[in-house]
Design an enzyme around this catalytic site. Sequence first.
Site, PDB file in Angstrom:
ATOM      1  N   ASP A  26     104.670 -14.369  32.868  1.00  9.87           N
ATOM      2  CA  ASP A  26     106.117 -14.384  32.612  1.00  9.87           C
ATOM      3  C   ASP A  26     106.415 -13.303  31.580  1.00  9.87           C
ATOM      4  O   ASP A  26     105.520 -12.868  30.842  1.00  9.87           O
ATOM      5  CB  ASP A  26     106.580 -15.754  32.099  1.00  9.87           C
ATOM      6  CG  ASP A  26     108.103 -15.811  31.903  1.00  9.87           C
ATOM      7  OD1 ASP A  26     108.832 -15.105  32.633  1.00  9.87           O
ATOM      8  OD2 ASP A  26     108.563 -16.534  31.004  1.00  9.87           O
ATOM      9  N   GLY A  62     115.556  -9.915  31.373  1.00 12.18           N
ATOM     10  CA  GLY A  62     116.812 -10.167  32.083  1.00 12.18           C
ATOM     11  C   GLY A  62     117.933  -9.207  31.762  1.00 12.18           C
ATOM     12  O   GLY A  62     118.917  -9.131  32.491  1.00 12.18           O
ATOM     13  N   CYS A 100     108.357 -16.179  36.710  1.00  9.27           N
ATOM     14  CA  CYS A 100     109.533 -15.496  36.159  1.00  9.27           C
ATOM     15  C   CYS A 100     110.443 -15.124  37.324  1.00  9.27           C
ATOM     16  O   CYS A 100     110.079 -14.277  38.151  1.00  9.27           O
ATOM     17  CB  CYS A 100     109.077 -14.243  35.412  1.00  9.27           C
ATOM     18  SG  CYS A 100     110.424 -13.249  34.752  1.00  9.27           S
ATOM     19  N   ASN A 101     111.601 -15.750  37.408  1.00  9.54           N
ATOM     20  CA  ASN A 101     112.530 -15.471  38.502  1.00  9.54           C
ATOM     21  C   ASN A 101     112.976 -14.008  38.485  1.00  9.54           C
ATOM     22  O   ASN A 101     113.182 -13.403  39.531  1.00  9.54           O
ATOM     23  CB  ASN A 101     113.769 -16.363  38.369  1.00  9.54           C
ATOM     24  CG  ASN A 101     113.428 -17.841  38.444  1.00  9.54           C
ATOM     25  OD1 ASN A 101     113.479 -18.441  39.501  1.00  9.54           O
ATOM     26  ND2 ASN A 101     113.056 -18.446  37.316  1.00  9.54           N
ATOM     27  N   THR A 102     113.120 -13.468  37.287  1.00 10.46           N
ATOM     28  CA  THR A 102     113.587 -12.090  37.152  1.00 10.46           C
ATOM     29  C   THR A 102     112.536 -11.122  37.693  1.00 10.46           C
ATOM     30  O   THR A 102     112.849 -10.195  38.453  1.00 10.46           O
ATOM     31  CB  THR A 102     113.866 -11.793  35.655  1.00 10.46           C
ATOM     32  OG1 THR A 102     114.649 -12.872  35.116  1.00 10.46           O
ATOM     33  CG2 THR A 102     114.602 -10.503  35.473  1.00 10.46           C
ATOM     34  N   CYS A 108     115.898 -19.676  35.582  1.00  9.48           N
ATOM     35  CA  CYS A 108     115.079 -18.872  34.663  1.00  9.48           C
ATOM     36  C   CYS A 108     114.095 -19.856  34.052  1.00  9.48           C
ATOM     37  O   CYS A 108     114.507 -20.932  33.586  1.00  9.48           O
ATOM     38  CB  CYS A 108     115.961 -18.249  33.582  1.00  9.48           C
ATOM     39  SG  CYS A 108     115.019 -17.517  32.223  1.00  9.48           S
TER      40      CYS A 108
HETATM   41  N1  DGL Z   1     111.626 -16.403  32.316  1.00 10.69           N
HETATM   42  C1  DGL Z   1     112.218 -15.370  33.065  1.00 10.69           C
HETATM   43  C2  DGL Z   1     112.863 -15.863  34.367  1.00 10.69           C
HETATM   44  O1  DGL Z   1     112.473 -16.868  34.901  1.00 10.69           O
HETATM   45  C3  DGL Z   1     113.128 -14.377  32.431  1.00 10.69           C
HETATM   46  C4  DGL Z   1     113.254 -14.241  31.003  1.00 10.69           C
HETATM   47  C5  DGL Z   1     113.641 -12.867  30.532  1.00 10.69           C
HETATM   48  O2  DGL Z   1     114.829 -12.485  30.563  1.00 10.69           O
HETATM   49  O3  DGL Z   1     112.732 -12.158  30.115  1.00 10.69           O
HETATM   50  O4  DGL Z   1     113.754 -15.240  34.879  1.00 10.69           O
END
Ligand code: DGL
Length: 273
Positions: free
Chosen positions: A10, A43, A73-75, A183
């Site tokens: 992540d 993000g 990490c979705n991003t 997120c």
């Molecule tokens: N944890 C990350 C996600 O799931 C993103 C966090 C970030 O902005 O770095 O998107």
Amino acid sequence: MDTSPVGIFDSGMGGASLLRDALELLPNENYIFYGDNANAPYGDRSEEEILALTSAAADLLVGHGVKALVLACNTATSASINVLRKKLEVPVVSIEPAIKPACERPGEGKVFMLATAATTKLARYKALQARMPDPDRVINVGISGIVARVERGEIGPGCFDDILDAYLEPYFGMTADAVVLGCTHYIFPAEAIELYFKEHFAGECRLYDGNRATVRQLGRVLARNGLLNPGGESRVEFFTSGDSAVFEPVFRQLLNTPIYVPERVSQDPKPEK
Ligand code: DGL
């Protein structure tokens, strides 16, 4: 069968929430967690930067001998999953905002999808939303600010009300059937977010996240590739691109399980924000 660890990546601490589920659902595996804390939040970055950072992190974990990689990490998923799947020889499993189960739940109200600003803008997420039976039911809220607080271990009720007010006030009073935590950082303050929604919105405000589905997918992928570990012991190694004296205690606090911490690992490239 393969006793090598699974790599979990992540931008920072959010992925520890997925690791927590992995330790519960796949306790025979060992894990290497890498948080690119020095470069978080992702993000607020461009797609190119997120791809470059995620790609470098994946190389780092593969270099440590992981048998599979999880993008927690979705991003990072939105910006890089297609490239990584082509480039890496290990299987890659990745999280996405859980709008599908949320939208499958019948209701007249809205599905609020809270994520980073980048995730809501990227083509991969937009395509996912377009596949929903009623895409307009989903209200995307790309938020800046929560990640930085979670990186400091701030997750309690009320910790984010000022940030949430700034993004959600225009929607106050609407019916929220579901709130998708899109997120992984937002999963730690899930309780704070739920309380906030129940105070300002009508409806059930039921929370959804993609962690457990992603871990179950990891289990299927490991099994399909003959990679399951028959006798690992949930050993966790923690790497960070940031200052481990700062981030390791937060990681321990959030994960709430004993971990092994090796020396600091630095990662390149590190674009300036
Ligand atoms: N944890 C990350 C996600 O799931 C993103 C966090 C970030 O902005 O770095 O998107």
